[in-house]
Design an enzyme around this catalytic site. Structure first.
Site, PDB file in Angstrom:
ATOM      1  N   TRP A 157       0.827  -1.208   0.000  1.00  0.00           N
ATOM      2  CA  TRP A 157       0.000   0.000   0.000  1.00  0.00           C
ATOM      3  C   TRP A 157       0.861   1.258   0.000  1.00  0.00           C
ATOM      4  O   TRP A 157       0.644   2.165   0.803  1.00  0.00           O
ATOM      5  CB  TRP A 157      -0.924   0.008   1.223  1.00  0.00           C
ATOM      6  N   HIS A 179      -6.864   3.343   1.201  1.00  0.00           N
ATOM      7  CA  HIS A 179      -8.111   2.556   1.221  1.00  0.00           C
ATOM      8  C   HIS A 179      -9.161   3.268   2.077  1.00  0.00           C
ATOM      9  O   HIS A 179      -8.828   4.147   2.882  1.00  0.00           O
ATOM     10  CB  HIS A 179      -7.875   1.131   1.766  1.00  0.00           C
ATOM     11  N   ARG A 205      -2.901   4.985  -4.747  1.00  0.00           N
ATOM     12  CA  ARG A 205      -1.727   4.134  -4.475  1.00  0.00           C
ATOM     13  C   ARG A 205      -0.614   4.456  -5.454  1.00  0.00           C
ATOM     14  O   ARG A 205      -0.885   4.755  -6.633  1.00  0.00           O
ATOM     15  CB  ARG A 205      -2.087   2.655  -4.574  1.00  0.00           C
ATOM     16  N   GLN A 219     -13.240   2.978  -3.634  1.00  0.00           N
ATOM     17  CA  GLN A 219     -13.609   1.792  -2.842  1.00  0.00           C
ATOM     18  C   GLN A 219     -14.917   2.047  -2.095  1.00  0.00           C
ATOM     19  O   GLN A 219     -15.274   3.190  -1.828  1.00  0.00           O
ATOM     20  CB  GLN A 219     -12.522   1.469  -1.808  1.00  0.00           C
ATOM     21  N   VAL A 262      -7.632  -7.479  10.227  1.00  0.00           N
ATOM     22  CA  VAL A 262      -8.742  -8.429  10.401  1.00  0.00           C
ATOM     23  C   VAL A 262      -8.166  -9.799  10.755  1.00  0.00           C
ATOM     24  O   VAL A 262      -7.022 -10.103  10.438  1.00  0.00           O
ATOM     25  CB  VAL A 262      -9.606  -8.552   9.116  1.00  0.00           C
ATOM     26  N   ALA A 316     -15.580  -6.262   8.479  1.00  0.00           N
ATOM     27  CA  ALA A 316     -15.310  -5.086   7.647  1.00  0.00           C
ATOM     28  C   ALA A 316     -14.993  -5.620   6.263  1.00  0.00           C
ATOM     29  O   ALA A 316     -14.504  -6.748   6.118  1.00  0.00           O
ATOM     30  CB  ALA A 316     -14.138  -4.303   8.190  1.00  0.00           C
TER      31      ALA A 316
HETATM   32  C1  FA5 Z   1      -7.801  -3.159   0.924  1.00  0.00           C
HETATM   33  O1  FA5 Z   1      -7.712  -2.047   0.412  1.00  0.00           O
HETATM   34  C2  FA5 Z   1      -8.405  -3.362   2.308  1.00  0.00           C
HETATM   35  N1  FA5 Z   1      -8.574  -2.088   2.929  1.00  0.00           N
HETATM   36  C3  FA5 Z   1      -9.738  -4.102   2.170  1.00  0.00           C
HETATM   37  C4  FA5 Z   1     -10.284  -4.547   3.482  1.00  0.00           C
HETATM   38  C5  FA5 Z   1     -11.295  -3.827   4.084  1.00  0.00           C
HETATM   39  C6  FA5 Z   1      -9.762  -5.688   4.082  1.00  0.00           C
HETATM   40  C7  FA5 Z   1     -11.807  -4.234   5.307  1.00  0.00           C
HETATM   41  C8  FA5 Z   1     -10.257  -6.107   5.306  1.00  0.00           C
HETATM   42  C9  FA5 Z   1     -11.294  -5.380   5.916  1.00  0.00           C
HETATM   43  P1  FA5 Z   1      -6.938  -4.456  -1.161  1.00  0.00           P
HETATM   44  O2  FA5 Z   1      -5.665  -3.738  -1.267  1.00  0.00           O
HETATM   45  O3  FA5 Z   1      -6.926  -5.896  -1.455  1.00  0.00           O
HETATM   46  O4  FA5 Z   1      -7.530  -4.329   0.321  1.00  0.00           O
HETATM   47  O5  FA5 Z   1      -8.030  -3.715  -2.058  1.00  0.00           O
HETATM   48  C10 FA5 Z   1      -9.396  -4.061  -2.011  1.00  0.00           C
HETATM   49  C11 FA5 Z   1     -10.010  -3.973  -3.396  1.00  0.00           C
HETATM   50  O6  FA5 Z   1      -9.777  -2.684  -3.966  1.00  0.00           O
HETATM   51  C12 FA5 Z   1      -9.340  -4.946  -4.401  1.00  0.00           C
HETATM   52  O7  FA5 Z   1      -9.931  -6.225  -4.304  1.00  0.00           O
HETATM   53  C13 FA5 Z   1      -9.670  -4.283  -5.719  1.00  0.00           C
HETATM   54  O8  FA5 Z   1     -10.994  -4.561  -6.117  1.00  0.00           O
HETATM   55  C14 FA5 Z   1      -9.572  -2.796  -5.367  1.00  0.00           C
HETATM   56  N2  FA5 Z   1      -8.241  -2.249  -5.708  1.00  0.00           N
HETATM   57  C15 FA5 Z   1      -7.100  -2.336  -4.995  1.00  0.00           C
HETATM   58  N3  FA5 Z   1      -6.092  -1.711  -5.605  1.00  0.00           N
HETATM   59  C16 FA5 Z   1      -6.595  -1.190  -6.741  1.00  0.00           C
HETATM   60  C17 FA5 Z   1      -6.056  -0.403  -7.814  1.00  0.00           C
HETATM   61  N4  FA5 Z   1      -4.790  -0.003  -7.804  1.00  0.00           N
HETATM   62  N5  FA5 Z   1      -6.875  -0.056  -8.822  1.00  0.00           N
HETATM   63  C18 FA5 Z   1      -8.178  -0.432  -8.821  1.00  0.00           C
HETATM   64  N6  FA5 Z   1      -8.757  -1.150  -7.835  1.00  0.00           N
HETATM   65  C19 FA5 Z   1      -7.996  -1.532  -6.799  1.00  0.00           C
END
Ligand code: FA5
Length: 348
Positions: A157, A179, A205, A219, A262, A316
């Site tokens: 991240w 996020h 990001r 998100q 989590v 969450a």
């Molecule tokens: C998170 O961002 C965690 N905050 C999610 C979470 C929330 C986990 C609550 C536990 C409890 P992650 O990095 O995997 O997790 O991103 C979540 C979703 O955001 C991904 O599955 C994807 O659908 C979207 N995402 C992540 N990065 C990108 C990106 N660079 N571009 C577009 N969509 C993205």
């Protein structure tokens, strides 16, 4: 003290009702919740209140604070809806003799349309919408979520950091949030169980853009805390969400995945709507597309949010809106969504 509190309550409920613009609402929010705001000033007087009275006034203070925050958030939602509505009704015309083109009507961006559908869906389940800032502290985005400096998860991240040397701020660690989970600690601190709160918005990001990743994306996050909340709720909500938005034939799959905030954590995949699980370009041949990260809220995070993990549990869940939009409309590259290409956007 009780009278003062009730006066603030009535005063701000009336002011919220009379507010007409988002800017006025922001001013109201700061006057109430900001540093040296009315609630802050009142809480400074707690030290002079006799213990017996404080037992009554303390819970009342929290209850009124929560009620006022909800009413401001609800009003924010109402004003936004009115703005969208008026934009939809607004006709922006350049006389066709000047453009030589036929009149074309604009419409909301597909991602915005999608967000509206999602919010309506979760409102039906009793979720209330809240906001969290896009520029936030390192603490809210990382540390409070069990991601201290030098934790390996920070590599996943990486983000854009703000140089604050020229500003007199309480913190010198400001960043663009990675996020919507930066809302979690605020939601937990500002509400009492049962909690059903949702939030959505832009995240950032520092990463290479490709067909499924952008440096700026949206998100949608929910926090649900109550007695006996379990992974079953997570599975059910995921299925309900995907089926309602993407179609009845869609399945949700929970797959173990590590997130420090989590325990247990899961990646939430949807079956590919295009190839029906056989494997295609959109799902990179796997039959599944990861749409969200989720899990049971870590006891440490609950405790920091003022909630007793021995009494309550919570889930969450944060979903990528562009990824879902991709799946809904069969878009092969999510960068098209921010391309500003009117020919492409006109399809929705
Ligand atoms: C998170 O961002 C965690 N905050 C999610 C979470 C929330 C986990 C609550 C536990 C409890 P992650 O990095 O995997 O997790 O991103 C979540 C979703 O955001 C991904 O599955 C994807 O659908 C979207 N995402 C992540 N990065 C990108 C990106 N660079 N571009 C577009 N969509 C993205």
């Amino acid at each position: 003290m009780e009278e003062k509190l009730k006066k603030i309550q009535q005063d701000f409920l009336n002011k919220t009702k009379d507010t007409k613009t988002l800017a006025q609402l922001d001013e109201l929010f700061i006057a109430l919740f900001g540093k040296n705001g009315q609630l802050d000033e009142l809480s400074k007087q707690f030290k002079d209140v006799p213990k017996d009275e404080l037992k009554k006034v303390g819970p009342l203070f929290n209850q009124i604070k929560q009620q006022l925050e909800i009413s401001i958030n609800e009003k924010r939602g109402t004003i936004r809806k009115q703005i969208y509505q008026s934009l939809q009704n607004e006709k922006f015309e350049i006389p066709s003799e000047r453009t030589g083109r036929k009149e074309k009507k604009g419409h909301l961006h597909p991602v915005t349309q999608f967000e509206e559908d999602i919010v309506k869906l979760f409102e039906k389940l009793g979720f209330v919408q809240t906001d969290a800032p896009q520029i936030d502290t390192d603490y809210n985005n990382f540390e409070v979520l069990n991601i201290p400096e030098n934790h390996p998860a920070r590599d996943l991240w990486d983000t854009f950091y703000i140089d604050t040397t020229n500003y007199k701020l309480q913190t010198n660690k400001l960043l663009l949030r990675t996020h919507t989970s930066n809302a979690q600690i605020r939601i937990l601190k500002n509400n009492k169980p049962p909690i059903r709160v949702m939030t959505l918005g832009r995240c950032f990001r520092y990463e290479n853009a490709d067909a499924r990743h952008e440096h700026t994306f949206e998100q949608f996050e929910i926090v649900y805390v109550d007695k006996d909340v379990s992974m079953t709720h997570l599975q059910y909500l995921s299925e309900y969400f995907f089926k309602s938005i993407l179609g009845k034939g869609i399945q949700a799959r929970l797959r173990p995945k590590y997130y420090p905030f989590v325990e247990p954590g899961v990646g939430v995949d949807a079956s590919c709507a295009f190839c029906k699980g056989k494997g295609c370009k959109v799902c990179a041949g796997t039959g599944w597309l990861e749409l969200a990260g989720a899990g049971m809220i870590h006891p440490g995070v609950l405790t920091r949010g003022g909630i007793d993990p021995d009494q309550y549990s919570g889930i969450a869940w944060g979903v990528g809106i562009e990824r879902m939009t991709m799946l809904k409309y069969g878009i092969e590259d999510l960068r098209s969504l921010k391309s500003g290409d009117l020919k492409f956007l006109g399809r929705f």
